[in-house]
Scaffold this motif. Sequence first.
Motif, PDB file in Angstrom:
ATOM      1  N   GLU A  65      -3.217  49.645  29.185  1.00 51.23           N
ATOM      2  CA  GLU A  65      -4.054  48.568  28.649  1.00 51.23           C
ATOM      3  C   GLU A  65      -4.419  47.568  29.743  1.00 51.23           C
ATOM      4  O   GLU A  65      -5.550  47.069  29.792  1.00 51.23           O
ATOM      5  CB  GLU A  65      -3.340  47.856  27.497  1.00 51.23           C
ATOM      6  N   THR A  66      -3.493  47.277  30.637  1.00 49.80           N
ATOM      7  CA  THR A  66      -3.745  46.366  31.754  1.00 49.80           C
ATOM      8  C   THR A  66      -4.818  46.939  32.677  1.00 49.80           C
ATOM      9  O   THR A  66      -5.738  46.233  33.091  1.00 49.80           O
ATOM     10  CB  THR A  66      -2.440  46.114  32.542  1.00 49.80           C
ATOM     11  N   PHE A  67      -4.713  48.233  32.974  1.00 47.50           N
ATOM     12  CA  PHE A  67      -5.699  48.880  33.842  1.00 47.50           C
ATOM     13  C   PHE A  67      -7.067  48.925  33.175  1.00 47.50           C
ATOM     14  O   PHE A  67      -8.093  48.729  33.828  1.00 47.50           O
ATOM     15  CB  PHE A  67      -5.246  50.283  34.225  1.00 47.50           C
ATOM     16  N   ASP A  91      -2.595  38.553  39.375  1.00 46.11           N
ATOM     17  CA  ASP A  91      -1.943  37.659  38.420  1.00 46.11           C
ATOM     18  C   ASP A  91      -1.053  38.409  37.419  1.00 46.11           C
ATOM     19  O   ASP A  91      -0.356  37.775  36.638  1.00 46.11           O
ATOM     20  CB  ASP A  91      -2.990  36.859  37.646  1.00 46.11           C
ATOM     21  N   VAL A  92      -1.109  39.729  37.438  1.00 49.10           N
ATOM     22  CA  VAL A  92      -0.329  40.516  36.486  1.00 49.10           C
ATOM     23  C   VAL A  92       1.111  40.633  36.982  1.00 49.10           C
ATOM     24  O   VAL A  92       1.354  41.008  38.125  1.00 49.10           O
ATOM     25  CB  VAL A  92      -0.932  41.928  36.307  1.00 49.10           C
ATOM     26  N   ASP A  93       2.059  40.302  36.121  1.00 51.92           N
ATOM     27  CA  ASP A  93       3.479  40.456  36.443  1.00 51.92           C
ATOM     28  C   ASP A  93       3.909  41.836  35.944  1.00 51.92           C
ATOM     29  O   ASP A  93       4.271  42.016  34.786  1.00 51.92           O
ATOM     30  CB  ASP A  93       4.297  39.354  35.773  1.00 51.92           C
ATOM     31  N   PHE A  94       3.831  42.806  36.837  1.00 46.99           N
ATOM     32  CA  PHE A  94       4.127  44.187  36.448  1.00 46.99           C
ATOM     33  C   PHE A  94       5.581  44.385  36.046  1.00 46.99           C
ATOM     34  O   PHE A  94       5.907  45.330  35.347  1.00 46.99           O
ATOM     35  CB  PHE A  94       3.722  45.161  37.568  1.00 46.99           C
ATOM     36  N   SER A  95       6.452  43.496  36.457  1.00 52.03           N
ATOM     37  CA  SER A  95       7.858  43.612  36.060  1.00 52.03           C
ATOM     38  C   SER A  95       8.038  43.362  34.567  1.00 52.03           C
ATOM     39  O   SER A  95       9.036  43.788  33.978  1.00 52.03           O
ATOM     40  CB  SER A  95       8.731  42.639  36.862  1.00 52.03           C
ATOM     41  N   LYS A  96       7.067  42.704  33.948  1.00 52.88           N
ATOM     42  CA  LYS A  96       7.147  42.433  32.509  1.00 52.88           C
ATOM     43  C   LYS A  96       6.504  43.540  31.669  1.00 52.88           C
ATOM     44  O   LYS A  96       6.585  43.509  30.457  1.00 52.88           O
ATOM     45  CB  LYS A  96       6.494  41.089  32.192  1.00 52.88           C
ATOM     46  N   ILE A  97       5.843  44.469  32.324  1.00 56.16           N
ATOM     47  CA  ILE A  97       5.224  45.582  31.601  1.00 56.16           C
ATOM     48  C   ILE A  97       6.274  46.672  31.460  1.00 56.16           C
ATOM     49  O   ILE A  97       6.666  47.296  32.443  1.00 56.16           O
ATOM     50  CB  ILE A  97       3.970  46.095  32.330  1.00 56.16           C
ATOM     51  N   LYS A  98       6.718  46.873  30.236  1.00 54.95           N
ATOM     52  CA  LYS A  98       7.838  47.784  29.983  1.00 54.95           C
ATOM     53  C   LYS A  98       7.411  49.137  29.426  1.00 54.95           C
ATOM     54  O   LYS A  98       8.218  50.055  29.360  1.00 54.95           O
ATOM     55  CB  LYS A  98       8.833  47.150  28.997  1.00 54.95           C
ATOM     56  N   ASN A 127      -7.919  45.715  45.853  1.00 53.83           N
ATOM     57  CA  ASN A 127      -6.877  45.298  44.920  1.00 53.83           C
ATOM     58  C   ASN A 127      -6.554  46.431  43.948  1.00 53.83           C
ATOM     59  O   ASN A 127      -5.384  46.752  43.724  1.00 53.83           O
ATOM     60  CB  ASN A 127      -7.344  44.043  44.177  1.00 53.83           C
ATOM     61  N   GLY A 128      -7.582  47.024  43.376  1.00 51.20           N
ATOM     62  CA  GLY A 128      -7.379  48.135  42.449  1.00 51.20           C
ATOM     63  C   GLY A 128      -6.674  49.302  43.120  1.00 51.20           C
ATOM     64  O   GLY A 128      -5.723  49.868  42.577  1.00 51.20           O
ATOM     65  N   GLU A 129      -7.132  49.659  44.313  1.00 44.91           N
ATOM     66  CA  GLU A 129      -6.508  50.761  45.055  1.00 44.91           C
ATOM     67  C   GLU A 129      -5.025  50.484  45.292  1.00 44.91           C
ATOM     68  O   GLU A 129      -4.166  51.349  45.066  1.00 44.91           O
ATOM     69  CB  GLU A 129      -7.224  50.953  46.392  1.00 44.91           C
ATOM     70  N   SER A 130      -4.713  49.291  45.717  1.00 45.98           N
ATOM     71  CA  SER A 130      -3.329  48.926  46.007  1.00 45.98           C
ATOM     72  C   SER A 130      -2.454  48.981  44.757  1.00 45.98           C
ATOM     73  O   SER A 130      -1.347  49.537  44.779  1.00 45.98           O
ATOM     74  CB  SER A 130      -3.300  47.517  46.613  1.00 45.98           C
ATOM     75  N   VAL A 131      -2.953  48.420  43.664  1.00 48.29           N
ATOM     76  CA  VAL A 131      -2.161  48.410  42.428  1.00 48.29           C
ATOM     77  C   VAL A 131      -1.964  49.820  41.895  1.00 48.29           C
ATOM     78  O   VAL A 131      -0.871  50.180  41.464  1.00 48.29           O
ATOM     79  CB  VAL A 131      -2.807  47.489  41.374  1.00 48.29           C
ATOM     80  N   TYR A 132      -3.008  50.641  41.945  1.00 43.09           N
ATOM     81  CA  TYR A 132      -2.858  52.012  41.465  1.00 43.09           C
ATOM     82  C   TYR A 132      -1.858  52.779  42.334  1.00 43.09           C
ATOM     83  O   TYR A 132      -1.015  53.511  41.825  1.00 43.09           O
ATOM     84  CB  TYR A 132      -4.201  52.733  41.420  1.00 43.09           C
ATOM     85  N   ASN A 133      -1.919  52.593  43.651  1.00 44.01           N
ATOM     86  CA  ASN A 133      -0.966  53.266  44.538  1.00 44.01           C
ATOM     87  C   ASN A 133       0.464  52.781  44.292  1.00 44.01           C
ATOM     88  O   ASN A 133       1.401  53.576  44.306  1.00 44.01           O
ATOM     89  CB  ASN A 133      -1.350  53.066  46.007  1.00 44.01           C
ATOM     90  N   THR A 134       0.645  51.499  44.078  1.00 42.69           N
ATOM     91  CA  THR A 134       1.971  50.958  43.783  1.00 42.69           C
ATOM     92  C   THR A 134       2.490  51.502  42.459  1.00 42.69           C
ATOM     93  O   THR A 134       3.668  51.867  42.336  1.00 42.69           O
ATOM     94  CB  THR A 134       1.927  49.415  43.738  1.00 42.69           C
TER      95      THR A 134
END
Length: 153
Positions: free
Chosen positions: A100-102, A86-93, A14-21
Motif C-alpha cells: 500500500e505504501t508503494f 518520510d515513511v518509517d519502514f520499521s513500523k510497517i509490519k 528515491n524509489g530505486e533506493s527504497v525498492y532495493n532496500t
Amino acid sequence: MDDLLEVAITMEKNGESVYNTSIKEVKNKDLKSMLKWMANEEASHGKWFTDLKNSFSLEMEEAELKEMVPQVLQDMMGEKTLSLDDVDFSKIKTLSKLLETFIKFENETILFYELFEMFIEDKTVLEGLKKIILEEKSHVDQLESMLASLPPE
C-alpha cells in the motif's frame, strides 16, 4: 525545467533506493523479484531524466520560470510528499501495508509527471514522459495485483 527535472531525478533515485532496500527485508520471492524489477525501472527513468536535464541549457525565460515553478507545483500537489523518506519502514509490519505504501508513492509520482506534462513543449520529450507515466501506471497495476493476491492478514 531544471527544477522539475531535478525533482523527477530525485523521485526516481528515491524509489530505486527504497525498492532495493525493501528487497533485503521481504521474504516473499515473487515480491522480491517484482521489487528488483521496479528498482531497475526507477533507475532507467532516473537516467532518462538525467540525460534530458544534461541536454538542456537554461535560457532567460526558463530562469524566470524556475523561480515560480516550485510554488506552483507545491500548490498543485497539495499534501503529496513525492518521497518515501518520510515513511518509517520499521513500523510497517505486514506485506500488505508495504505494498500500500508503494502504491501511494507510485500514484504520487504519476500525478507529478502528469502535472509536469503541462510544462513540456518538445514533442520527443513529451512522448518519453508519457512512456514513463505508462510504466509507472504498470507498476501500480502490478503492486495492486500482488496486494489482491495476498491472503488475509
